[in-house]
Design an enzyme around this catalytic site. Structure first.
Site, mmCIF file in Angstrom:
data_model
loop_
_atom_site.group_PDB
_atom_site.id
_atom_site.type_symbol
_atom_site.label_atom_id
_atom_site.label_comp_id
_atom_site.label_asym_id
_atom_site.label_seq_id
_atom_site.Cartn_x
_atom_site.Cartn_y
_atom_site.Cartn_z
ATOM 1 N N GLY A 370 0.809 -1.201 0.000
ATOM 2 C CA GLY A 370 0.000 0.000 0.000
ATOM 3 C C GLY A 370 0.845 1.256 0.000
ATOM 4 O O GLY A 370 2.008 1.246 0.398
ATOM 5 N N SER A 371 0.249 2.356 -0.448
ATOM 6 C CA SER A 371 0.929 3.643 -0.483
ATOM 7 C C SER A 371 2.209 3.530 -1.311
ATOM 8 O O SER A 371 2.162 3.183 -2.477
ATOM 9 C CB SER A 371 1.226 4.113 0.943
ATOM 10 O OG SER A 371 0.246 4.988 1.376
#
Length: 570
Positions: A370-371
């Protein structure tokens, strides 16, 4: 004899000792009797990347990697000497994607016609992920005095807003966009509406996989499984009556049933493959494997016996080396990272694009990408994620504490002289003016715009579509596939298959896995380790604090340019 000569002599003796032990542990083959039943202890954590060299592997020999375990299961599936497998399942410290990787390997073993038995030995009732993994077995047993291992999923969030009030610290947080919840947990006292919506969506998705997987494995419908979960904790006998286990037994009774009253299980240590890989050697085609495991930061990963986090320098070097290796037909990029530094993520993304110009880059997502973890994945030729992977979170958050109140309580005063309108942006002993806050938001917007551009180009989506499914929102792998953020659902094995296809190899062809960056030899690693330890030794309390703060990736000052996301569903 001088102190230096003594140190050199001790180092040489250590090398000889380690070499001897490694030779005995990894080079001497174990004799495997025919009709063996393998006992596999499933408990604890399973690291993604293998240790950087043989020395580290020796010192961390009890830390098994996910690839070690998947390789062992693949080997046992094809090995005619192995007639069955018993899983002794304890408390696992892994996420849903890793569990699904292991579950797929167990499904393949079961499909080979060999007997697969799971034994859940736990002292407490909570064991949702453990049972989900074990349920794939043909037979599932609990000890008579055990606990039914289902209580239903939950996801807990901590909010630190009240902490800063007690310390008289003002935490300035800006985020792009509304679902970027790391900043909420850092500065708020409760969930925002967007945070609650996203958290419930993720929990629903994982619960659907959880309940549906159990139901399919046990030949039940989803409703009956959910009804039993809602009734738990229950006794082992009631659990069996709900058809979620095959009764209660002790491990010695299972052993006697499978190998006779005087037989023994084959121990995992005697069967563990000597090297991680997919059973290819010597002349087999090669695939490069690059790991990104941990928080992303600029610079080097680390200089100890095992580095922590994802250093951009190491990943750039790894992609350059893998791209230049004519033997490596494709690159598998395995990611297990919640994100981190925006700059470091962009440097790694650039390295993936340079490598992709020469050969395919297949991304395999583990528990979380994620990110920044998604940022570095976005440019892959193909992206593979498990249904339970947590991914996306295309957004940016920035935090800056103002500790003037705390300093005043301690009797500390400060004065700051500046040359430049925004020279105090990273001064944590001052507040933020409206102009300074606007300057921070402008820098964040630039990072977000670049992030969106990278994803749009890599995923062949419009910027508007990326912004629509971005806005800091986390998705499960199943949800991400529906939205075009990943291409296929599957684990490391599926990524290997796609890498073979992209390289023009047959899907069933054996390959060698070659790990990058360069795995330092024993002397190099020892030299770096000794140099690091003798240069500075931090107190244990500092080391613990550093471990807690590492994912925050503080730059030179106090501002955070974060793209990190951490969500746990158990």
């Amino acid at each position: 004899m001088s102190g230096r000569r003594i140190r050199i002599l001790l180092l040489l003796l250590l090398v000889v000792l380690v070499g001897t032990l490694l030779a005995r542990s990894y080079l001497l083959p174990a004799r495997i009797p025919s009709q063996s039943v393998l006992l596999l202890e499933l408990a604890g954590a399973y690291a993604e990347a293998p240790p950087p060299d043989a020395l580290a592997r020796f010192f961390r020999r009890r830390e098994r990697t996910l690839l070690d375990l998947v390789t062992l299961l693949r080997r046992a599936t094809k090995d005619d000497r192995i007639k069955g497998l018993v899983l002794r399942v304890g408390k696992l410290d892994i996420g849903w994607a890793k569990a699904q990787d292991l579950r797929e390997a167990l499904v393949s073993f079961k499909a080979s016609g060999k007997r697969l038995v799971a034994y859940l030995e736990q002292e407490v009732s909570a064991g949702n992920l453990e049972y989900y993994l074990a349920s794939v077995a043909s037979e599932v047993y609990l000890p008579p005095d055990g606990s039914a291992p289902l209580t239903g999923l939950s996801s807990q969030f901590f909010f630190l807003g009240g902490v800063w009030e007690k310390l008289d610290i003002e935490m300035h947080v800006e985020k792009i966009r509304e679902y970027k919840t790391f900043g909420d947990m850092l500065a708020n006292k409760s969930m925002t509406a967007a945070h609650r919506e996203m958290a419930n969506s993720l929990l629903d998705s994982v619960n659907q996989q959880f309940v549906g997987g159990i139901a399919a494995a046990r030949g039940l419908d989803d409703g009956s499984v959910q009804a039993t979960i809602n009734d738990c904790p229950i006794t082992p006998d009631a659990f069996a009556k709900a058809h979620l286990s095959d009764g209660t037994r002790f491990l010695d009774e299972i052993r006697e049933d499978l190998v006779g009253p005087h037989g023994k299980f084959l121990d995992e240590a005697d069967y563990q493959p000597r090297e991680s890989g997919f059973m290819g050697f010597g002349g087999h085609p090669a695939l490069a494997v690059i790991y990104a495991s941990g928080a992303i930061h600029s610079g080097d990963t680390g200089r100890g016996l095992s580095g922590d986090g994802v250093g951009s320098d190491n990943l750039v070097e790894a992609f350059e080396s893998a791209a230049a290796d004519d033997d490596a037909r494709a690159i598998v990029f395995r990611i297990d990272s919640p994100g981190g530094s925006a700059l470091a993520s962009d440097l790694i993304w650039r390295a993936t694009q340079m490598a992709r110009a020469k050969k395919p880059v297949i991304v395999s997502m583990s528990d979380v990408a994620g990110s920044g973890g998604y940022y570095i994945a976005a440019g892959g030729t193909q992206i593979v994620a498990q249904p339970g992977t947590l991914t996306g979170s295309i957004g940016v958050v920035m935090a800056r504490p103002d500790i003037r109140g705390l300093l005043a309580k301690l009797g500390v005063t400060t004065e700051t002289l500046i040359r430049g309108k925004y020279a105090r942006l990273e001064d944590i002993a001052s507040g933020l003016t409206p102009d300074e806050r606007a300057k921070m938001v402008g820098a964040m917007q630039h990072i977000y715009d670049v992030f969106v551009d990278r994803v749009a180009a890599g995923r062949k989506l419009t910027r508007e579509r990326v912004n629509e499914i971005g806005r800091g929102r986390v998705w499960t792998g199943a949800q991400a596939k529906e939205r075009g953020l990943v291409d296929e659902l599957g684990g490391f094995t599926r990524a290997i298959e796609l890498a073979k296809q992209a390289a023009g190899l047959a899907i069933d062809e054996e390959v060698r896995l070659v790990f990058y960056p360069h795995r330092k030899n024993v002397l190099e690693r020892l030299a770096n380790y000794v140099e690091t330890r003798t240069t500075i030794a931090l107190p244990a309390s500092w080391q613990r604090a550093a471990a807690v703060l590492a994912p925050l990736d503080f730059p030179d000052g106090a501002m955070l340019a974060l793209m990190a996301e951490t969500i746990a569903i158990r």
